[in-house]
Design an enzyme around this catalytic site. Sequence first.
Site: not given
Ligand SMILES: Cc1cc2nc3c(=O)[nH]c(=O)nc-3n(C[C@H](O)[C@H](O)[C@H](O)COP(=O)(O)OP(=O)(O)OC[C@H]3O[C@@H](n4cnc5c(N)ncnc54)[C@H](O)[C@@H]3O)c2cc1C
Length: 396
Positions: A137-140, A255, A379, A381
Amino acid sequence: MSPPTDTARYGVPQERDWNALDDETFRALVREDFETHYPLAWRFPPRRLRWHENRDWYLRMAAKGWLAPAWPVAFGGMGLSPAKLLIFFEEQERCGIARFQDHGVQMVGPVLMRYGTPEQQRRYLPGILSCETIWCQGYSEPNAGSDLASLSTRAELDGDEFVITGQKIWTTLAHDATHMFALVRTDPAAKKQEGISFLLLDIRTPGVRVRPIRDIAGTEEFCEVFLDGARTHRDNLVGGLNAGWTVAKSLLGFERIFLGSPKMPEYGLLVLESVARARGVLDDPVFRERLLTLRMDVAHLADIYGSYAATVARGEPLGPDVSLLKIWASETFQRIADLIVETAGPLGGLTGDVRIGEDSVNLLAPFYKARVPTIYGGSSEIQRNILARQVLQLPG
Ligand SMILES: Cc1cc2nc3c(=O)[nH]c(=O)nc-3n(C[C@H](O)[C@H](O)[C@H](O)COP(=O)(O)OP(=O)(O)OC[C@H]3O[C@@H](n4cnc5c(N)ncnc54)[C@H](O)[C@@H]3O)c2cc1C
């Protein structure tokens, strides 16, 4: 979801109509199969398994026609009703079956059934069902996680091909994948959600570089994926140009309940109790109070999970309040995992299997496992924001 519009045959035929069985018969049958055939050595693994480790199991599931329990029979799935599906997943969890790189079955497959053209369905669904293609999955992106709509990987049409440039990150098991489904920006001038498209890409193509990331547990579960002029045919656009946000959102559904399952906290409690026994603190009043609080929180979670599961089993949609289930399950699991490490005393800092009393336990595995569910799938939050805005109707 409408059935295939052509005569294509998907997957292997089902042995019987599973939904015609009563729930307890179906549960017994699935449990017996899992208990008999799933290798003991791979139950509740301390980390996400790689494809070469669980390939045999999932090839067996594919050959049996059990790889896609939620897919309609016409598309090669088991066609399970919501109630049966819940049982299937509960038994999988109960047995500690390791999840495989199931983005094809869980995500791309359902998307293609709903938004794909007949040609896209014919081209991609059989490979998912046979495990010949493995999807990631290429989202993040480095600057787009919770705020996914701000993603900046670009795709530009050049003749019949999209040329993709940018970077994805946290791509789970991309190093085991053959294909990626990606959200890319196709209209930089549009409002951010409106300029995004959903593309399919063979990641063995020139211009794609996959680099694993070593995590705190010392394993390589995630990758960075660099896209440097990678090309994919315009036939691999799903759901129309700039309609990717709608496609992506459709993946958040049923899910969500599994992110709130009590199984991981329940498993954590078992580990905690065995560590406490070995350390001789089970009768310590302070420890007992902490253990009891956690036990009651898990029992309460299981109860609430049961009421959401009943909603799903009736085929009714889940509301935004289901966010509380994910917060509860993931944060309770973290508290249990933290207490395991604390209770283990000096041993709690050791990696790998540790001899403790009669048992050999990987004390840090629950600790590491418990970090991720408060981040992925939205997350804690973000879940609290959903509760605040959509359930409690708070301002902001
Ligand atoms: C085990 C695992 C598997 C994953 N697999 C995939 C994958 O296969 N493909 C993919 O695309 N991504 C994947 N991800 C990525 C995942 O989707 C992101 O980690 C997630 O969306 C959070 O984004 P970030 O890591 O950039 O953190 P950020 O969005 O930068 O957040 C950092 C911190 O700020 C807080 N925060 C952010 N925005 C707000 C807000 N508006 N209000 C309050 N707090 C806030 C967050 O809760 C967090 O604590 C995976 C992550 C994990 C942990």
